[in-house]
Design a protein around this motif. Structure first.
Motif, PDB file in Angstrom:
ATOM      1  N   ASP A  97       1.405  -1.505   0.270  1.00  0.00           N
ATOM      2  CA  ASP A  97       0.083   0.141  -0.400  1.00  0.00           C
ATOM      3  C   ASP A  97       1.272   1.065   0.042  1.00  0.00           C
ATOM      4  OD1 ASP A  97      -2.833   0.889   0.903  1.00  0.00           O
ATOM      5  OD2 ASP A  97      -1.749   2.268   1.424  1.00  0.00           O
ATOM      6  N   VAL A  98      -0.003   2.298  -0.730  1.00  0.00           N
ATOM      7  CA  VAL A  98       1.526   3.268  -1.216  1.00  0.00           C
ATOM      8  C   VAL A  98       0.349   4.819  -1.255  1.00  0.00           C
ATOM      9  CG1 VAL A  98       3.018   4.719  -2.741  1.00  0.00           C
ATOM     10  CG2 VAL A  98       3.417   2.216  -2.397  1.00  0.00           C
ATOM     11  N   ASP A  99       0.491   5.367  -0.116  1.00  0.00           N
ATOM     12  CA  ASP A  99      -0.340   6.469   0.057  1.00  0.00           C
ATOM     13  C   ASP A  99      -1.916   5.790   0.034  1.00  0.00           C
ATOM     14  OD1 ASP A  99       0.992   8.350   0.726  1.00  0.00           O
ATOM     15  OD2 ASP A  99       1.536   8.877  -0.828  1.00  0.00           O
ATOM     16  N   GLY A 100      -2.225   4.699   0.183  1.00  0.00           N
ATOM     17  CA  GLY A 100      -3.596   4.511   0.145  1.00  0.00           C
ATOM     18  C   GLY A 100      -4.148   3.539  -0.884  1.00  0.00           C
ATOM     19  N   GLU A 101      -2.951   3.541  -1.660  1.00  0.00           N
ATOM     20  CA  GLU A 101      -3.163   2.659  -2.394  1.00  0.00           C
ATOM     21  C   GLU A 101      -2.438   1.524  -3.229  1.00  0.00           C
ATOM     22  OE1 GLU A 101      -5.383   3.634  -5.368  1.00  0.00           O
ATOM     23  OE2 GLU A 101      -6.290   5.452  -4.419  1.00  0.00           O
ATOM     24  N   SER A 102      -3.131   0.151  -3.746  1.00  0.00           N
ATOM     25  CA  SER A 102      -2.502  -1.005  -3.952  1.00  0.00           C
ATOM     26  C   SER A 102      -1.770  -0.371  -5.083  1.00  0.00           C
ATOM     27  CB  SER A 102      -3.127  -1.422  -3.521  1.00  0.00           C
ATOM     28  OG  SER A 102      -4.259  -2.191  -4.606  1.00  0.00           O
ATOM     29  N   LYS A 104       2.105  -2.352  -7.036  1.00  0.00           N
ATOM     30  CA  LYS A 104       2.773  -3.822  -7.714  1.00  0.00           C
ATOM     31  C   LYS A 104       4.505  -3.369  -7.025  1.00  0.00           C
ATOM     32  CE  LYS A 104      -0.805  -5.633  -9.751  1.00  0.00           C
ATOM     33  NZ  LYS A 104      -0.980  -6.120 -11.384  1.00  0.00           N
ATOM     34  N   SER A 105       4.758  -3.666  -6.310  1.00  0.00           N
ATOM     35  CA  SER A 105       5.989  -3.244  -5.665  1.00  0.00           C
ATOM     36  C   SER A 105       7.889  -3.057  -7.120  1.00  0.00           C
ATOM     37  CB  SER A 105       6.592  -3.200  -4.445  1.00  0.00           C
ATOM     38  OG  SER A 105       6.887  -4.439  -4.220  1.00  0.00           O
ATOM     39  N   CYS A 106       7.625  -4.236  -7.544  1.00  0.00           N
ATOM     40  CA  CYS A 106       8.211  -4.428  -8.523  1.00  0.00           C
ATOM     41  C   CYS A 106       8.269  -3.415 -10.098  1.00  0.00           C
ATOM     42  CB  CYS A 106       7.558  -5.842  -9.023  1.00  0.00           C
ATOM     43  SG  CYS A 106       6.707  -5.708 -10.754  1.00  0.00           S
ATOM     44  N   LEU A 107       6.849  -2.788  -9.321  1.00  0.00           N
ATOM     45  CA  LEU A 107       6.565  -1.737 -10.708  1.00  0.00           C
ATOM     46  C   LEU A 107       7.461  -0.197 -10.332  1.00  0.00           C
ATOM     47  CD1 LEU A 107       3.755  -2.745 -12.644  1.00  0.00           C
ATOM     48  CD2 LEU A 107       5.934  -3.233 -13.811  1.00  0.00           C
ATOM     49  N   LEU A 108       7.570   0.611  -9.458  1.00  0.00           N
ATOM     50  CA  LEU A 108       8.371   1.141  -8.761  1.00  0.00           C
ATOM     51  C   LEU A 108       9.409   1.548  -8.064  1.00  0.00           C
ATOM     52  CD1 LEU A 108       6.425   4.271  -7.498  1.00  0.00           C
ATOM     53  CD2 LEU A 108       6.061   2.659  -5.835  1.00  0.00           C
ATOM     54  N   LEU A 109      10.080   2.468  -8.701  1.00  0.00           N
ATOM     55  CA  LEU A 109      11.341   2.736  -8.411  1.00  0.00           C
ATOM     56  C   LEU A 109      11.123   2.510  -6.926  1.00  0.00           C
ATOM     57  CD1 LEU A 109      12.252   4.576 -11.385  1.00  0.00           C
ATOM     58  CD2 LEU A 109      13.070   1.694 -10.675  1.00  0.00           C
ATOM     59  N   ALA A 110      12.419   2.411  -6.024  1.00  0.00           N
ATOM     60  CA  ALA A 110      12.280   2.904  -4.703  1.00  0.00           C
ATOM     61  C   ALA A 110      12.569   4.529  -5.414  1.00  0.00           C
ATOM     62  CB  ALA A 110      13.430   2.385  -4.383  1.00  0.00           C
ATOM     63  N   VAL A 111      12.977   5.442  -5.658  1.00  0.00           N
ATOM     64  CA  VAL A 111      12.922   6.509  -5.610  1.00  0.00           C
ATOM     65  C   VAL A 111      11.751   7.547  -5.990  1.00  0.00           C
ATOM     66  CG1 VAL A 111      15.684   6.898  -6.003  1.00  0.00           C
ATOM     67  CG2 VAL A 111      13.591   6.924  -8.098  1.00  0.00           C
ATOM     68  N   GLU A 112      10.882   6.896  -6.751  1.00  0.00           N
ATOM     69  CA  GLU A 112       9.508   7.145  -6.409  1.00  0.00           C
ATOM     70  C   GLU A 112       8.796   6.981  -5.348  1.00  0.00           C
ATOM     71  OE1 GLU A 112       8.095   6.061 -11.330  1.00  0.00           O
ATOM     72  OE2 GLU A 112       8.940   4.510  -9.897  1.00  0.00           O
ATOM     73  N   ALA A 113       8.895   6.335  -4.990  1.00  0.00           N
ATOM     74  CA  ALA A 113       8.530   6.153  -3.519  1.00  0.00           C
ATOM     75  C   ALA A 113       8.983   6.280  -2.036  1.00  0.00           C
ATOM     76  CB  ALA A 113       8.203   4.658  -2.894  1.00  0.00           C
ATOM     77  N   ALA A 114       9.810   7.662  -2.340  1.00  0.00           N
ATOM     78  CA  ALA A 114      10.512   8.379  -1.115  1.00  0.00           C
ATOM     79  C   ALA A 114       9.274   9.784  -0.796  1.00  0.00           C
ATOM     80  CB  ALA A 114      11.727   9.205  -1.781  1.00  0.00           C
ATOM     81  N   GLY A 115       9.466   9.961   0.620  1.00  0.00           N
ATOM     82  CA  GLY A 115       8.185  10.630   0.751  1.00  0.00           C
ATOM     83  C   GLY A 115       6.853  10.549   0.816  1.00  0.00           C
ATOM     84  N   LYS A 116       6.506   8.842   0.108  1.00  0.00           N
ATOM     85  CA  LYS A 116       5.234   8.422   0.647  1.00  0.00           C
ATOM     86  C   LYS A 116       5.187   7.753   1.281  1.00  0.00           C
ATOM     87  CE  LYS A 116       4.133   8.380  -4.602  1.00  0.00           C
ATOM     88  NZ  LYS A 116       4.019  10.048  -4.798  1.00  0.00           N
ATOM     89  N   LYS A 117       4.256   7.131   1.819  1.00  0.00           N
ATOM     90  CA  LYS A 117       3.595   6.619   3.125  1.00  0.00           C
ATOM     91  C   LYS A 117       3.373   4.545   2.820  1.00  0.00           C
ATOM     92  CE  LYS A 117       0.546   5.764   7.019  1.00  0.00           C
ATOM     93  NZ  LYS A 117      -0.916   5.088   7.242  1.00  0.00           N
ATOM     94  N   ILE A 118       4.535   3.801   2.956  1.00  0.00           N
ATOM     95  CA  ILE A 118       4.339   2.595   2.578  1.00  0.00           C
ATOM     96  C   ILE A 118       4.117   1.513   3.957  1.00  0.00           C
ATOM     97  CG2 ILE A 118       5.816   1.286   1.119  1.00  0.00           C
ATOM     98  CD1 ILE A 118       7.764   3.150   0.422  1.00  0.00           C
ATOM     99  N   THR A 119       2.797   0.952   3.472  1.00  0.00           N
ATOM    100  CA  THR A 119       2.991  -0.175   4.236  1.00  0.00           C
ATOM    101  C   THR A 119       3.404  -1.449   3.830  1.00  0.00           C
ATOM    102  OG1 THR A 119       1.237   1.561   5.664  1.00  0.00           O
ATOM    103  CG2 THR A 119       0.978  -0.996   5.520  1.00  0.00           C
ATOM    104  N   THR A 120       3.471  -2.192   4.114  1.00  0.00           N
ATOM    105  CA  THR A 120       3.029  -3.983   3.994  1.00  0.00           C
ATOM    106  C   THR A 120       3.154  -4.773   5.160  1.00  0.00           C
ATOM    107  OG1 THR A 120       5.334  -4.282   5.715  1.00  0.00           O
ATOM    108  CG2 THR A 120       5.812  -3.212   2.834  1.00  0.00           C
ATOM    109  N   VAL A 121       2.355  -5.596   4.682  1.00  0.00           N
ATOM    110  CA  VAL A 121       2.553  -7.081   5.612  1.00  0.00           C
ATOM    111  C   VAL A 121       2.531  -6.537   6.545  1.00  0.00           C
ATOM    112  CG1 VAL A 121       3.380  -9.311   4.637  1.00  0.00           C
ATOM    113  CG2 VAL A 121       0.681  -9.609   4.954  1.00  0.00           C
ATOM    114  N   GLU A 122       4.417  -6.532   6.817  1.00  0.00           N
ATOM    115  CA  GLU A 122       4.678  -6.705   8.480  1.00  0.00           C
ATOM    116  C   GLU A 122       3.753  -5.904   8.968  1.00  0.00           C
ATOM    117  OE1 GLU A 122       7.845  -8.278   5.114  1.00  0.00           O
ATOM    118  OE2 GLU A 122       6.388  -7.305   5.687  1.00  0.00           O
TER     119      GLU A 122
END
Length: 154
Positions: free
Chosen positions: A53-58, A60-78
């Motif tokens: 989950d990235v900012d409330g949206e599901s 696919k983390s294989c399609l998202l670059l890590a640098v694109e996720a900076a500054g966003k709220k990421i929730t994993t199953v853990e």
């Protein structure tokens, strides 16, 4: 090789990590942060085993670059900490081998949070973005319906 230090907010915690600009979020979660719940499957966005989950949206983390996720709220199953959807997956036997389960749980988690009154069509649409080779989707659908507050319970 170009590396950048980025900060990822993962499961409510800011984590600094050095990444290559081409590193996917899936790779960084698993290999740099030790969060192995998101699974590598097809690595091209078809199977959904890597869903987070990235900012409330599901996503696919294989399609998202890590640098694109900076500054966003990421929730994993853990990071779910015994969320009701996890409990219902167990109660409804909505898994077999378990490989795809974290991705399904995260996809369902995003659906529940975004559409707490989801209808059957929205649930089926949600489940179409993930693939399970072991079991039918009926049990997963029942687990989601049980968690939704205004759904007819499965």
């Amino acid at each position: 090789m170009y590396n950048s230090e980025i900060t990822l907010n993962v499961n409510g915690e800011n984590r600094s990590v050095y990444v290559r600009h081409a590193d996917t979020l899936l790779y960084v979660l698993r290999e740099k942060l030790g969060l192995t719940g998101a699974k590598p499957g097809c690595l091209n966005g078809d199977c959904g085993a890597c869903t987070v989950d990235v900012d409330g949206e599901s996503m696919k983390s294989c399609l998202l670059l890590a640098v694109e996720a900076a500054g966003k709220k990421i929730t994993t199953v853990e990071g779910l900490q015994n969320h009701p959807i996890q409990t219902e997956f167990m109660k409804k036997f909505a898994f077999q081998c378990g490989y795809c389960t974290p991705g399904f749980i995260m996809n369902c988690y995003s659906l529940i949070n975004k559409y707490p009154n989801a209808d059957d069509i929205q649930i089926k649409d949600c489940l179409e973005s993930n693939i399970c080779r072991c079991t039918g989707y009926k049990e997963i659908e029942e687990a989601v319906k049980t968690v939704l507050p205004n759904s007819s319970k499965g």
